[in-house]
Design a protein around this motif. Sequence first.
Motif, PDB file in Angstrom:
ATOM      1  N   ASN A   4       0.843  -1.190   0.000  1.00 16.42           N
ATOM      2  CA  ASN A   4       0.000   0.000   0.000  1.00 16.42           C
ATOM      3  C   ASN A   4       0.883   1.246   0.000  1.00 16.42           C
ATOM      4  O   ASN A   4       1.652   1.456   0.923  1.00 16.42           O
ATOM      5  N   VAL A   5       0.782   2.054  -1.046  1.00 14.88           N
ATOM      6  CA  VAL A   5       1.569   3.276  -1.178  1.00 14.88           C
ATOM      7  C   VAL A   5       0.612   4.462  -1.116  1.00 14.88           C
ATOM      8  O   VAL A   5      -0.353   4.521  -1.864  1.00 14.88           O
TER       9      VAL A   5
ATOM     10  N   PRO B 203       8.795  -0.186  -9.114  1.00 20.51           N
ATOM     11  CA  PRO B 203       8.358  -1.540  -8.729  1.00 20.51           C
ATOM     12  C   PRO B 203       9.390  -2.261  -7.851  1.00 20.51           C
ATOM     13  O   PRO B 203       9.027  -2.952  -6.905  1.00 20.51           O
ATOM     14  N   LYS B 204      10.648  -2.051  -8.152  1.00 19.65           N
ATOM     15  CA  LYS B 204      11.714  -2.677  -7.362  1.00 19.65           C
ATOM     16  C   LYS B 204      11.721  -2.118  -5.931  1.00 19.65           C
ATOM     17  O   LYS B 204      11.916  -2.860  -4.969  1.00 19.65           O
ATOM     18  N   LEU B 205      11.496  -0.817  -5.805  1.00 23.02           N
ATOM     19  CA  LEU B 205      11.436  -0.196  -4.483  1.00 23.02           C
ATOM     20  C   LEU B 205      10.250  -0.734  -3.682  1.00 23.02           C
ATOM     21  O   LEU B 205      10.388  -1.074  -2.499  1.00 23.02           O
ATOM     22  N   LYS B 206       9.090  -0.820  -4.321  1.00 29.17           N
ATOM     23  CA  LYS B 206       7.904  -1.342  -3.624  1.00 29.17           C
ATOM     24  C   LYS B 206       8.136  -2.774  -3.151  1.00 29.17           C
ATOM     25  O   LYS B 206       7.746  -3.137  -2.048  1.00 29.17           O
TER      26      LYS B 206
ATOM     27  N   ILE C  99       7.647  -0.198   7.708  1.00 27.96           N
ATOM     28  CA  ILE C  99       8.004   0.977   6.916  1.00 27.96           C
ATOM     29  C   ILE C  99       6.823   1.338   6.019  1.00 27.96           C
ATOM     30  O   ILE C  99       6.351   0.519   5.239  1.00 27.96           O
ATOM     31  N   LYS C 100       6.349   2.556   6.168  1.00 24.78           N
ATOM     32  CA  LYS C 100       5.229   3.046   5.355  1.00 24.78           C
ATOM     33  C   LYS C 100       5.798   3.863   4.194  1.00 24.78           C
ATOM     34  O   LYS C 100       6.651   4.728   4.396  1.00 24.78           O
ATOM     35  N   LEU C 101       5.307   3.594   2.994  1.00 30.16           N
ATOM     36  CA  LEU C 101       5.828   4.217   1.780  1.00 30.16           C
ATOM     37  C   LEU C 101       4.819   5.214   1.216  1.00 30.16           C
ATOM     38  O   LEU C 101       3.626   4.922   1.138  1.00 30.16           O
ATOM     39  N   ALA C 102       5.340   6.380   0.826  1.00 29.89           N
ATOM     40  CA  ALA C 102       4.502   7.389   0.185  1.00 29.89           C
ATOM     41  C   ALA C 102       5.188   7.859  -1.092  1.00 29.89           C
ATOM     42  O   ALA C 102       6.420   7.903  -1.173  1.00 29.89           O
ATOM     43  N   HIS C 103       4.382   8.192  -2.088  1.00 24.22           N
ATOM     44  CA  HIS C 103       4.880   8.679  -3.374  1.00 24.22           C
ATOM     45  C   HIS C 103       4.476  10.125  -3.557  1.00 24.22           C
ATOM     46  O   HIS C 103       3.333  10.503  -3.277  1.00 24.22           O
ATOM     47  N   ILE C 104       5.436  10.938  -4.025  1.00 25.47           N
ATOM     48  CA  ILE C 104       5.182  12.343  -4.310  1.00 25.47           C
ATOM     49  C   ILE C 104       5.638  12.644  -5.732  1.00 25.47           C
ATOM     50  O   ILE C 104       6.777  12.341  -6.086  1.00 25.47           O
ATOM     51  N   ASP C 105       4.753  13.225  -6.537  1.00 27.35           N
ATOM     52  CA  ASP C 105       5.125  13.694  -7.865  1.00 27.35           C
ATOM     53  C   ASP C 105       5.665  15.111  -7.696  1.00 27.35           C
ATOM     54  O   ASP C 105       4.933  16.027  -7.306  1.00 27.35           O
ATOM     55  N   ALA C 106       6.956  15.301  -7.972  1.00 31.12           N
ATOM     56  CA  ALA C 106       7.620  16.588  -7.741  1.00 31.12           C
ATOM     57  C   ALA C 106       7.025  17.715  -8.574  1.00 31.12           C
ATOM     58  O   ALA C 106       7.134  18.884  -8.213  1.00 31.12           O
ATOM     59  N   ARG C 107       6.387  17.383  -9.676  1.00 28.66           N
ATOM     60  CA  ARG C 107       5.766  18.440 -10.495  1.00 28.66           C
ATOM     61  C   ARG C 107       4.448  18.912  -9.886  1.00 28.66           C
ATOM     62  O   ARG C 107       4.048  20.047 -10.092  1.00 28.66           O
TER      63      ARG C 107
END
Length: 112
Positions: free
Chosen positions: A2-3, A39-42, A51-59
Amino acid sequence: MNVQEITSIKEIDTFIQNNRMSMLYVSQENCNVCHAIYPKLKELVSQYPEIKLAHIDARKVKEVAGKFLIFTVPTIMLFQGQQEYLREDRFVQFAQLELGLQQLYNAMYPTD
């Protein structure tokens, strides 16, 4: 895995504050390297359930670059509490990243 998709600086602050161990993955839509390693990171992070993972689009969240002094994408940052513990960017060395994750994780969550 879950990201959480993050769309504001306030959400980043809340995410880091609410998780004992958190990882931010900062990327951009037009970045081929970003798409290749995600995908490799996930998969790697899925081995560490705390460890909780979050994704940020820099744009979309332009302030992220200034707040965390990000000069290139992808950037991966691991936080333990409010403290940045580890950072990898552009050419991510997964062996080094995994070793750092293992060391911190085993220190925080001993298996004995």
